[in-house]
Design a protein around this motif. Structure first.
Motif, short mmCIF file in Angstrom:
data_model
loop_
_atom_site.label_atom_id
_atom_site.label_comp_id
_atom_site.label_asym_id
_atom_site.label_seq_id
_atom_site.Cartn_x
_atom_site.Cartn_y
_atom_site.Cartn_z
N PHE A 157 -9.44 8.19 6.11
CA PHE A 157 -9.84 7.19 6.94
C PHE A 157 -10.81 7.51 8.41
N LEU A 158 -10.77 8.74 8.41
CA LEU A 158 -11.69 9.30 9.55
C LEU A 158 -11.16 9.18 11.06
N ASP A 159 -9.80 8.88 10.83
CA ASP A 159 -9.09 8.95 12.21
C ASP A 159 -8.20 10.38 12.38
N GLU A 160 -8.34 11.10 11.30
CA GLU A 160 -7.56 12.34 11.42
C GLU A 160 -8.14 13.59 12.11
N PRO A 161 -7.27 14.32 12.62
CA PRO A 161 -7.92 15.55 13.56
C PRO A 161 -9.13 16.24 12.86
N GLU A 162 -8.68 16.69 11.55
CA GLU A 162 -9.59 17.60 10.61
C GLU A 162 -10.97 16.85 10.63
N ALA A 163 -10.90 15.48 10.09
CA ALA A 163 -12.20 14.78 10.09
C ALA A 163 -13.01 14.54 11.30
N LYS A 164 -12.26 14.29 12.46
CA LYS A 164 -12.75 14.30 13.50
C LYS A 164 -13.50 15.52 14.08
N PHE A 194 0.72 -1.36 -0.09
CA PHE A 194 -0.01 -0.05 0.14
C PHE A 194 0.99 1.24 0.11
N PRO A 195 1.76 1.36 0.68
CA PRO A 195 2.56 2.65 0.97
C PRO A 195 2.87 3.04 -0.59
N ALA A 196 3.66 2.01 -1.36
CA ALA A 196 3.99 2.45 -2.71
C ALA A 196 3.08 2.82 -3.57
N PHE A 197 1.97 1.88 -3.58
CA PHE A 197 0.93 1.97 -4.34
C PHE A 197 0.07 3.41 -4.21
N TYR A 198 -0.08 3.91 -2.84
CA TYR A 198 -0.75 5.03 -2.72
C TYR A 198 0.10 6.30 -2.50
N ALA A 199 1.33 6.15 -2.97
CA ALA A 199 2.39 7.36 -2.82
C ALA A 199 1.89 8.43 -3.52
N GLY A 200 1.88 9.53 -2.93
CA GLY A 200 1.46 10.84 -3.39
C GLY A 200 -0.04 11.17 -3.43
N VAL A 201 -0.69 10.24 -2.81
CA VAL A 201 -2.26 10.26 -2.43
C VAL A 201 -2.60 10.18 -1.21
N PHE A 202 -1.99 8.98 -0.62
CA PHE A 202 -1.99 8.95 0.73
C PHE A 202 -0.53 8.63 1.32
N ASP A 203 -0.24 9.74 1.85
CA ASP A 203 1.11 9.86 2.64
C ASP A 203 1.24 10.00 4.25
N LYS A 204 2.17 9.84 4.65
CA LYS A 204 2.29 9.78 6.24
C LYS A 204 1.32 8.84 6.69
N VAL A 205 1.22 7.83 6.37
CA VAL A 205 -0.07 6.75 7.12
C VAL A 205 0.99 5.90 7.83
N PRO A 206 0.45 5.63 8.90
CA PRO A 206 1.21 4.72 9.79
C PRO A 206 1.03 3.18 9.45
N PRO A 207 2.08 2.41 9.67
CA PRO A 207 2.00 1.06 9.23
C PRO A 207 0.77 0.38 9.86
N ALA A 208 0.44 0.70 11.29
CA ALA A 208 -0.99 0.09 11.69
C ALA A 208 -2.17 0.30 10.81
N THR A 209 -2.15 1.77 10.34
CA THR A 209 -3.34 2.06 9.69
C THR A 209 -3.52 1.11 8.34
N TRP A 210 -2.13 0.99 7.62
CA TRP A 210 -2.40 0.21 6.39
C TRP A 210 -2.84 -1.24 6.72
N ASP A 211 -2.27 -1.77 7.80
CA ASP A 211 -2.83 -2.98 8.35
C ASP A 211 -4.33 -3.05 8.49
N ASP A 212 -4.82 -2.06 9.30
CA ASP A 212 -6.19 -1.95 9.42
C ASP A 212 -6.99 -1.95 8.09
N PHE A 213 -6.42 -1.13 6.95
CA PHE A 213 -6.93 -0.92 5.97
C PHE A 213 -7.00 -2.19 4.98
N ALA A 214 -6.15 -2.98 4.90
CA ALA A 214 -6.06 -4.28 4.47
C ALA A 214 -7.26 -5.13 4.87
N ARG A 215 -7.23 -5.31 6.27
CA ARG A 215 -8.35 -6.05 7.01
C ARG A 215 -9.58 -5.72 6.60
#
Length: 278
Positions: free
Chosen positions: A260-267, A153-174
């Motif tokens: 992802f809706l975990d971002e401060p701006e979204a909340k 995911f980090p490489a696939f979404y590079a430039g669109v989704f950046d600064k995403v913690p690895p745990a968030t990508w794990d959750d996204f896959a699940r």
């Protein structure tokens, strides 16, 4: 705890209720499911009754006749759930397709809404985003495990989704896939592709959704936009804000379609609308 309600045509629809307070109904995107709203449960279950729903053919809901995978049917399924729960009104948090369902409800059953929050969706949808959806819908990934696809995911979404913690990508896959028998499976009916394909074809005449957006008049309204969204344009966002200058709004940096809706701006947007309807 996941529960089910039966739609008028016998399809079992999965839902979950957590917390107490203002009812907040979370409606997912086209191919997504209630697990996308885990961050909302974590952040808001102390002040809202967070209701998460899987549309027919997605997540833990029954697969159905693909001809019924249409927004008006999904809107009716929402009303079935509200009646089942005995809720006269709810605030809807709609991600992408879920936001379009909210627009339909504003035009046809506005008395059941107390507010609406749109996650990266508006009345005009960019063709670029529609093309991207058709590139993947109904097709399982080549990766054979959740860990393998999350690592891509980090490489696939590079430039669109950046600064995403690895745990968030794990959750996204699940949330996207389930792992079984040494391969990954879609968490929705692959026949969803045939249901939506005609509307997604280049040159297909898109319905005018601006009257549906205008039907939100008088309701507390919020909008979250991914700064790198390929579905909700800057121009459409500007027009939405012009028509509803009172709309709570935030653009989430380093996010595309959808935040992802975990971002401060979204909340902050979610909280602002909940404060208005409380």
């Amino acid at each position: 705890m996941m529960q089910h309600v039966t739609a008028a045509d016998g399809v079992k629809l999965a839902y979950d209720v957590t917390g107490e307070g203002t009812p907040l109904l979370c409606l997912p995107g086209l191919t997504r499911n209630m697990d996308d709203f885990e961050p909302v449960v974590e952040a808001f279950a102390d002040r809202a009754q967070v209701i998460r729903m899987d549309f027919r053919g997605r997540g833990a809901s029954d697969f159905a006749d693909p001809a019924t995978y249409q927004v008006p049917v999904e809107a009716q399924d929402v009303l079935t759930l509200l009646d089942h729960l005995g809720l006269p009104k709810v605030t809807i948090l709609g991600t992408s397709r879920g936001g379009i369902v909210a627009m339909i409800l504003a035009a046809t059953a506005k008395d059941r809404l107390s507010g609406v929050i749109l996650n990266d969706i508006g009345p005009d949808i960019m063709q670029e985003g529609l093309n991207a959806i058709m590139d993947f819908i109904g097709r399982p990934p080549s990766a054979r495990s959740l860990a393998e696809v999350a690592a891509v995911f980090p490489a696939f979404y590079a430039g669109v989704f950046d600064k995403v913690p690895p745990a968030t990508w794990d959750d996204f896959a699940r949330r996207l896939y389930r792992e079984e028998g040494g391969r990954l499976h879609l968490r929705y009916d692959p026949r969803l592709r045939e249901a939506v394909a005609p509307a997604f074809e280049p040159g297909a005449k898109a319905p005018d959704l601006w009257p549906l957006f205008d039907a939100f008049e008088g309701l507390p309204l919020g909008l979250v936009r991914g700064a790198n969204s390929n579905l909700l344009s800057v121009e459409t966002t500007a027009e939405m804000r012009r028509r509803r200058p009172d709309m709570a709004y935030a653009e989430v940096p380093d996010r595309g379609h959808v935040p992802f809706l975990d971002e401060p701006e979204a909340k902050a947007v979610i909280a602002a609308v909940l404060e208005q309807v409380a």
